[in-house]
Motif scaffolding. Sequence first.
Motif, PDB file in Angstrom:
ATOM      1  N   ALA A  92       0.844  -1.191   0.000  1.00  0.00           N
ATOM      2  CA  ALA A  92       0.000   0.000   0.000  1.00  0.00           C
ATOM      3  C   ALA A  92       0.879   1.241   0.000  1.00  0.00           C
ATOM      4  CB  ALA A  92      -0.901   0.017   1.237  1.00  0.00           C
ATOM      5  N   VAL A  93       0.245   2.358  -0.257  1.00  0.00           N
ATOM      6  CA  VAL A  93       0.872   3.655   0.018  1.00  0.00           C
ATOM      7  C   VAL A  93       0.562   3.992   1.466  1.00  0.00           C
ATOM      8  CG1 VAL A  93       0.925   6.097  -0.552  1.00  0.00           C
ATOM      9  CG2 VAL A  93       0.645   4.408  -2.374  1.00  0.00           C
ATOM     10  N   TYR A  94       1.588   4.270   2.219  1.00  0.00           N
ATOM     11  CA  TYR A  94       1.446   4.580   3.637  1.00  0.00           C
ATOM     12  C   TYR A  94       1.573   6.087   3.850  1.00  0.00           C
ATOM     13  CZ  TYR A  94       1.504  -0.323   4.864  1.00  0.00           C
ATOM     14  OH  TYR A  94       1.166  -1.654   4.988  1.00  0.00           O
ATOM     15  N   TYR A  95       0.619   6.640   4.595  1.00  0.00           N
ATOM     16  CA  TYR A  95       0.574   8.069   4.863  1.00  0.00           C
ATOM     17  C   TYR A  95       0.739   8.319   6.359  1.00  0.00           C
ATOM     18  CZ  TYR A  95      -1.671   8.320   0.252  1.00  0.00           C
ATOM     19  OH  TYR A  95      -1.964   8.222  -1.087  1.00  0.00           O
ATOM     20  N   CYS A  96       1.559   9.297   6.698  1.00  0.00           N
ATOM     21  CA  CYS A  96       1.562   9.749   8.085  1.00  0.00           C
ATOM     22  C   CYS A  96       0.641  10.955   8.192  1.00  0.00           C
ATOM     23  CB  CYS A  96       2.969  10.069   8.571  1.00  0.00           C
ATOM     24  SG  CYS A  96       3.788  11.422   7.718  1.00  0.00           S
ATOM     25  N   ALA A  97       0.097  11.114   9.363  1.00  0.00           N
ATOM     26  CA  ALA A  97      -0.864  12.180   9.592  1.00  0.00           C
ATOM     27  C   ALA A  97      -0.790  12.631  11.049  1.00  0.00           C
ATOM     28  CB  ALA A  97      -2.274  11.697   9.259  1.00  0.00           C
ATOM     29  N   ALA A  98      -1.295  13.813  11.294  1.00  0.00           N
ATOM     30  CA  ALA A  98      -1.343  14.339  12.655  1.00  0.00           C
ATOM     31  C   ALA A  98      -2.682  15.035  12.859  1.00  0.00           C
ATOM     32  CB  ALA A  98      -0.189  15.304  12.908  1.00  0.00           C
ATOM     33  N   ASP A  99      -3.105  15.077  14.110  1.00  0.00           N
ATOM     34  CA  ASP A  99      -4.452  15.582  14.372  1.00  0.00           C
ATOM     35  C   ASP A  99      -4.556  16.115  15.778  1.00  0.00           C
ATOM     36  OD1 ASP A  99      -7.302  15.333  12.968  1.00  0.00           O
ATOM     37  OD2 ASP A  99      -7.557  14.963  15.101  1.00  0.00           O
ATOM     38  N   ARG A 100      -5.352  17.155  15.938  1.00  0.00           N
ATOM     39  CA  ARG A 100      -5.575  17.748  17.254  1.00  0.00           C
ATOM     40  C   ARG A 100      -6.606  16.981  18.075  1.00  0.00           C
ATOM     41  NH1 ARG A 100      -6.620  23.421  14.485  1.00  0.00           N
ATOM     42  NH2 ARG A 100      -7.354  21.915  12.946  1.00  0.00           N
ATOM     43  N   GLY A 101      -7.249  16.020  17.479  1.00  0.00           N
ATOM     44  CA  GLY A 101      -8.251  15.232  18.183  1.00  0.00           C
ATOM     45  C   GLY A 101      -7.645  14.115  19.016  1.00  0.00           C
ATOM     46  N   ASN A 102      -8.515  13.319  19.600  1.00  0.00           N
ATOM     47  CA  ASN A 102      -8.073  12.228  20.457  1.00  0.00           C
ATOM     48  C   ASN A 102      -7.573  11.043  19.633  1.00  0.00           C
ATOM     49  OD1 ASN A 102      -8.793  13.601  22.790  1.00  0.00           O
ATOM     50  ND2 ASN A 102     -10.884  12.850  22.702  1.00  0.00           N
ATOM     51  N   VAL A 103      -6.535  10.408  20.124  1.00  0.00           N
ATOM     52  CA  VAL A 103      -5.953   9.282  19.388  1.00  0.00           C
ATOM     53  C   VAL A 103      -6.897   8.076  19.376  1.00  0.00           C
ATOM     54  CG1 VAL A 103      -4.707   8.370  21.404  1.00  0.00           C
ATOM     55  CG2 VAL A 103      -3.876   7.896  19.078  1.00  0.00           C
ATOM     56  N   ASP A 104      -7.756   7.951  20.386  1.00  0.00           N
ATOM     57  CA  ASP A 104      -8.604   6.754  20.450  1.00  0.00           C
ATOM     58  C   ASP A 104      -9.710   6.767  19.401  1.00  0.00           C
ATOM     59  OD1 ASP A 104     -10.659   7.601  23.363  1.00  0.00           O
ATOM     60  OD2 ASP A 104      -9.932   8.802  21.688  1.00  0.00           O
ATOM     61  N   THR A 105      -9.951   7.900  18.782  1.00  0.00           N
ATOM     62  CA  THR A 105     -10.946   7.964  17.702  1.00  0.00           C
ATOM     63  C   THR A 105     -10.305   8.192  16.341  1.00  0.00           C
ATOM     64  OG1 THR A 105     -11.285  10.327  18.094  1.00  0.00           O
ATOM     65  CG2 THR A 105     -12.770   8.792  19.229  1.00  0.00           C
ATOM     66  N   MET A 106      -9.003   8.079  16.276  1.00  0.00           N
ATOM     67  CA  MET A 106      -8.308   8.347  15.026  1.00  0.00           C
ATOM     68  C   MET A 106      -8.732   7.377  13.937  1.00  0.00           C
ATOM     69  SD  MET A 106      -4.192   8.631  14.446  1.00  0.00           S
ATOM     70  CE  MET A 106      -4.045   9.924  15.661  1.00  0.00           C
ATOM     71  N   TYR A 107      -9.089   6.165  14.315  1.00  0.00           N
ATOM     72  CA  TYR A 107      -9.462   5.168  13.312  1.00  0.00           C
ATOM     73  C   TYR A 107     -10.680   5.604  12.498  1.00  0.00           C
ATOM     74  CZ  TYR A 107     -13.304   3.738  16.361  1.00  0.00           C
ATOM     75  OH  TYR A 107     -14.440   3.696  17.115  1.00  0.00           O
ATOM     76  N   ARG A 108     -11.455   6.559  13.050  1.00  0.00           N
ATOM     77  CA  ARG A 108     -12.653   7.039  12.355  1.00  0.00           C
ATOM     78  C   ARG A 108     -12.341   8.097  11.311  1.00  0.00           C
ATOM     79  NH1 ARG A 108     -16.389   8.523  17.592  1.00  0.00           N
ATOM     80  NH2 ARG A 108     -16.481   6.460  18.543  1.00  0.00           N
ATOM     81  N   ARG A 109     -11.066   8.517  11.234  1.00  0.00           N
ATOM     82  CA  ARG A 109     -10.765   9.680  10.391  1.00  0.00           C
ATOM     83  C   ARG A 109      -9.762   9.368   9.292  1.00  0.00           C
ATOM     84  NH1 ARG A 109     -10.574  11.613  15.662  1.00  0.00           N
ATOM     85  NH2 ARG A 109      -8.331  11.941  15.658  1.00  0.00           N
ATOM     86  N   PRO A 110      -9.989   8.339   8.492  1.00  0.00           N
ATOM     87  CA  PRO A 110      -9.032   8.034   7.417  1.00  0.00           C
ATOM     88  C   PRO A 110      -8.934   9.115   6.357  1.00  0.00           C
ATOM     89  CG  PRO A 110     -11.020   6.738   7.151  1.00  0.00           C
ATOM     90  CD  PRO A 110     -11.113   7.397   8.508  1.00  0.00           C
TER      91      PRO A 110
END
Length: 126
Positions: A92-110
């Motif tokens: 796959a193509v792998y992407y790094c990302a960062a977010d101001r939200g909570n890490v436990d809900t990160m799976y919801r934000r692809p």
Amino acid sequence: QVQLQASGGGLVHPGGSVRLSCAASGDTFGSIAAGWFRQSPGKEREFVAGINWKGGLEYYSDAAKGRFRISRDNVKNAVYLQMNSLKPEDTAVYYCAADRGNVDTMYRRPYGMDYWGKGTLVTVSS
């Protein structure tokens, strides 16, 4: 503003390992969650792993659990993904990302993370 640049992809044999790196710039990177996502041809982008702002709290997809390890170094402004026991389906193509939200809900934000880097291609093939 945070800018991200992933690197470390390439061709890997099944069962092999690779370590992806993501270099970050910006004052706020060290205070926000970071993660890795991937997208295979013809498939939707999916969550792989996430880590909270200071490390120590990690989340993984079922596919990544037990084989991959996410880590970060806020002094170097970087996040890493160590991938072991690679399978062809990890291609796959792998992407790094960062977010101001909570890490436990990160799976919801692809597609909804605040900051994205350009991807790096990992091909697992013999």
